[in-house]
Design a protein around this motif. Sequence first.
Motif, PDB file in Angstrom:
ATOM      1  N   LYS A  78       0.826  -1.200   0.000  1.00  0.00           N
ATOM      2  CA  LYS A  78       0.000   0.000   0.000  1.00  0.00           C
ATOM      3  C   LYS A  78       0.865   1.257   0.000  1.00  0.00           C
ATOM      4  O   LYS A  78       1.700   1.426   0.902  1.00  0.00           O
ATOM      5  N   PRO A  79       0.668   2.103  -1.009  1.00  0.00           N
ATOM      6  CA  PRO A  79       1.425   3.354  -1.031  1.00  0.00           C
ATOM      7  C   PRO A  79       1.197   4.137   0.252  1.00  0.00           C
ATOM      8  O   PRO A  79       0.076   4.238   0.734  1.00  0.00           O
ATOM      9  N   GLY A  80       2.262   4.650   0.802  1.00  0.00           N
ATOM     10  CA  GLY A  80       2.132   5.407   2.040  1.00  0.00           C
ATOM     11  C   GLY A  80       2.369   4.559   3.258  1.00  0.00           C
ATOM     12  O   GLY A  80       3.146   4.906   4.126  1.00  0.00           O
ATOM     13  N   LYS A  81       1.740   3.383   3.286  1.00  0.00           N
ATOM     14  CA  LYS A  81       1.941   2.483   4.421  1.00  0.00           C
ATOM     15  C   LYS A  81       3.248   1.724   4.259  1.00  0.00           C
ATOM     16  O   LYS A  81       4.025   1.584   5.194  1.00  0.00           O
ATOM     17  N   ASP A  82       3.469   1.183   3.046  1.00  0.00           N
ATOM     18  CA  ASP A  82       4.700   0.455   2.767  1.00  0.00           C
ATOM     19  C   ASP A  82       5.698   1.379   2.074  1.00  0.00           C
ATOM     20  O   ASP A  82       5.310   2.324   1.380  1.00  0.00           O
ATOM     21  N   VAL A  83       6.987   1.035   2.246  1.00  0.00           N
ATOM     22  CA  VAL A  83       8.024   1.867   1.622  1.00  0.00           C
ATOM     23  C   VAL A  83       8.047   1.627   0.118  1.00  0.00           C
ATOM     24  O   VAL A  83       8.070   2.541  -0.692  1.00  0.00           O
ATOM     25  N   GLY A  84       8.095   0.353  -0.265  1.00  0.00           N
ATOM     26  CA  GLY A  84       8.100   0.022  -1.688  1.00  0.00           C
ATOM     27  C   GLY A  84       6.715  -0.397  -2.127  1.00  0.00           C
ATOM     28  O   GLY A  84       6.058  -1.194  -1.464  1.00  0.00           O
ATOM     29  N   PHE A  85       6.284   0.138  -3.232  1.00  0.00           N
ATOM     30  CA  PHE A  85       4.920  -0.174  -3.698  1.00  0.00           C
ATOM     31  C   PHE A  85       4.824  -0.182  -5.216  1.00  0.00           C
ATOM     32  O   PHE A  85       3.752  -0.317  -5.771  1.00  0.00           O
ATOM     33  N   MET A  86       5.995  -0.035  -5.894  1.00  0.00           N
ATOM     34  CA  MET A  86       5.937   0.106  -7.340  1.00  0.00           C
ATOM     35  C   MET A  86       6.066  -1.220  -8.067  1.00  0.00           C
ATOM     36  O   MET A  86       5.858  -1.311  -9.275  1.00  0.00           O
ATOM     37  N   GLY A  87       6.486  -2.254  -7.352  1.00  0.00           N
ATOM     38  CA  GLY A  87       6.544  -3.574  -7.957  1.00  0.00           C
ATOM     39  C   GLY A  87       7.715  -3.775  -8.893  1.00  0.00           C
ATOM     40  O   GLY A  87       7.592  -4.507  -9.887  1.00  0.00           O
ATOM     41  N   ILE A  88       8.835  -3.186  -8.620  1.00  0.00           N
ATOM     42  CA  ILE A  88      10.008  -3.342  -9.478  1.00  0.00           C
ATOM     43  C   ILE A  88      11.258  -3.672  -8.672  1.00  0.00           C
ATOM     44  O   ILE A  88      12.254  -4.157  -9.212  1.00  0.00           O
ATOM     45  N   TYR A 325      24.484  22.858  10.504  1.00  0.00           N
ATOM     46  CA  TYR A 325      23.576  21.889  11.131  1.00  0.00           C
ATOM     47  C   TYR A 325      23.864  20.466  10.664  1.00  0.00           C
ATOM     48  O   TYR A 325      24.341  20.233   9.555  1.00  0.00           O
ATOM     49  N   ILE A 326      23.491  19.540  11.539  1.00  0.00           N
ATOM     50  CA  ILE A 326      23.259  18.150  11.152  1.00  0.00           C
ATOM     51  C   ILE A 326      21.810  17.882  11.522  1.00  0.00           C
ATOM     52  O   ILE A 326      21.401  18.149  12.662  1.00  0.00           O
ATOM     53  N   GLY A 327      21.042  17.384  10.564  1.00  0.00           N
ATOM     54  CA  GLY A 327      19.640  17.176  10.887  1.00  0.00           C
ATOM     55  C   GLY A 327      18.915  16.342   9.842  1.00  0.00           C
ATOM     56  O   GLY A 327      19.482  15.983   8.804  1.00  0.00           O
ATOM     57  N   GLU A 328      17.684  16.022  10.151  1.00  0.00           N
ATOM     58  CA  GLU A 328      16.862  15.229   9.236  1.00  0.00           C
ATOM     59  C   GLU A 328      15.424  15.741   9.230  1.00  0.00           C
ATOM     60  O   GLU A 328      14.947  16.294  10.231  1.00  0.00           O
ATOM     61  N   ILE A 329      14.800  15.556   8.099  1.00  0.00           N
ATOM     62  CA  ILE A 329      13.381  15.896   7.943  1.00  0.00           C
ATOM     63  C   ILE A 329      12.634  14.569   7.796  1.00  0.00           C
ATOM     64  O   ILE A 329      12.755  13.886   6.786  1.00  0.00           O
ATOM     65  N   ILE A 330      11.925  14.187   8.830  1.00  0.00           N
ATOM     66  CA  ILE A 330      11.271  12.883   8.876  1.00  0.00           C
ATOM     67  C   ILE A 330       9.839  13.028   8.358  1.00  0.00           C
ATOM     68  O   ILE A 330       8.980  13.605   9.037  1.00  0.00           O
ATOM     69  N   VAL A 331       9.589  12.545   7.159  1.00  0.00           N
ATOM     70  CA  VAL A 331       8.255  12.623   6.555  1.00  0.00           C
ATOM     71  C   VAL A 331       7.509  11.323   6.855  1.00  0.00           C
ATOM     72  O   VAL A 331       8.008  10.237   6.562  1.00  0.00           O
ATOM     73  N   VAL A 332       6.329  11.449   7.447  1.00  0.00           N
ATOM     74  CA  VAL A 332       5.558  10.251   7.800  1.00  0.00           C
ATOM     75  C   VAL A 332       4.142  10.272   7.218  1.00  0.00           C
ATOM     76  O   VAL A 332       3.401   9.308   7.384  1.00  0.00           O
ATOM     77  N   ASN A 333       3.767  11.368   6.579  1.00  0.00           N
ATOM     78  CA  ASN A 333       2.423  11.433   6.007  1.00  0.00           C
ATOM     79  C   ASN A 333       2.290  10.392   4.894  1.00  0.00           C
ATOM     80  O   ASN A 333       3.055  10.423   3.921  1.00  0.00           O
ATOM     81  N   PRO A 334       1.336   9.465   4.993  1.00  0.00           N
ATOM     82  CA  PRO A 334       1.244   8.379   4.002  1.00  0.00           C
ATOM     83  C   PRO A 334       0.842   8.851   2.608  1.00  0.00           C
ATOM     84  O   PRO A 334       1.029   8.111   1.642  1.00  0.00           O
ATOM     85  N   LYS A 335       0.306  10.060   2.496  1.00  0.00           N
ATOM     86  CA  LYS A 335      -0.141  10.528   1.182  1.00  0.00           C
ATOM     87  C   LYS A 335       0.961  11.251   0.402  1.00  0.00           C
ATOM     88  O   LYS A 335       0.771  11.581  -0.763  1.00  0.00           O
TER      89      LYS A 335
END
Length: 554
Positions: A78-88, A325-335
Amino acid sequence: MKLSKFDIGAEIISILTKGMYQDPRDALREYIQNAVDANSKNINVKIRQNTIVVDDDGFGMSHDVLRKAIRIGVSDKKPGKDVGFMGIGIYSAYHLCEKLIIFSKAKGNLPCQLKMNFQGMKNDLASQKELRLNDKLSGDELIDLQTLLENHIILSDENTLADNEFPEVGTRVELMGVEPNFYKELNDFDFVAGYLKDAIPLHFDYKQFEWGKEIEEKISKICKEHNAKFELVNVKLQVNNKIEDLYKPYYDTDFHNNKSQTPVYQELKEGKIFIGVVWGCLNSTRNKIKEKKLRGFLIRKQGFAIGRREQVVKYFNSHTHFDRYIGEIIVVNPKLLPNASRDDFEFTNLRTIFYDLLVKAGSIYNQTSNNFQNSTSAIDKINTITKDVKKINAEFTGFEKDADKLVEYLVDLNNFANDVESIIRRNVLSDKVAKDDAMNLKESIKELIDNIKDTINKLITEKKRKKSANSAKTQSKKIEIAKNLSSIDTSAIEEKKYDNLLKLLEDLDFELDSDIAEIFNLLDELFIQRVAKTKLEYYEILSDLKEEINNLGI
């Protein structure tokens, strides 16, 4: 019009994989990504010569799921829920190795096995290219994708493997016959580890980075509040005989003085839309982070890197502060979904909102860095002034007589006082100790200025006193002279008159022998007496001559 399987040529497999997985390490990321989607917590990557093995303790795959994994561009994820969803992703090693073998076992199922002969596929495609070059094969005769896959992929029949052939629940991916072109790179532990540390969702090394645990807990807490998923995995990498647990690539030693500022967090949300969290640690000095490749912020979606840090600087609008800086932008929105090449997100309105929020977050991080810069500049200034004031204080004594030197001290101290006052007024010092130091310095300068002014006033008073004393003494002397002069009887003074030049010279105590005396007589008779028309004029000439001789000081 209805398409048939012959309308999708086999070459598509080469085109897709070569375009998407240009770096051989991308294949490792893809198989780790599949392991994360299978809820793995521990993943082992082993590289030995021309073989790579990726083991995980995830859910594993049943025979049916493994069968579906063969499909291209089709995925049950599922896109958003799973990391890979493109099937390749399963084909990501197509250019990397000759064969791919997958063992997998799901709970309650017997293990299953999949064999993909990539070298056989590549040989078939190379052969038909050769035939086409020699006009021995037409486009209509090219092998289709389905046939190519059927010819070179073998999925074990269901329930043909025994439990002891792959006893643990999970998946093992084996890349056999790695292309010699990639040997050198993939057998370099640091080369592979450096990539994975950036690319995959690893834990921090708590011993090497003091804020690691706090950052993980803070992000987990924020994500939990928004019902968002945030998970990390343990990965052990073995390259030949070298084995290490991998962690995120951040260490206290990356910062100057081996210490960073306290982490700064920013939630990326607009209204009810929660996109993710930013964390950033500012350098402890006004310098760039030592390690160039770690400077700035890296975007991650479900823990996996999206693009590179350099791409993010445009949203921060300042390389100067970004590089501190050292930092990260953590994106979690499934959409918000990554694009196929994973260097950006698919274009949607949500992506626009995300980057707008990132600009706002960037301005806050810039301002934080700017405030720190102003504060440390002010502290440096305070320290420099303190040093200069101590020097003046050591040189100055209340017995100083050099007025010019005292004035120089005052000029310098007044300038220092103005600088300190400006720093205090601008309220740029973020540290209470520094603020107290500034106030103490201000008082010290004031006290020193007062002392120097007192000394200058004493010098002025002393000078006036001496001038007054000298003036009185001079006046007294004048009075005395006048008094002496007034007592002289001028009537007794009579101008002395000489009958001739020799008497004048004798009166002046010149001793003249007879010859010289005779010469002066001749000079008197031939010149002086002849010039004078009267006796009085002769006396006046001799009187003037006497004065001139006296002026010679002989």
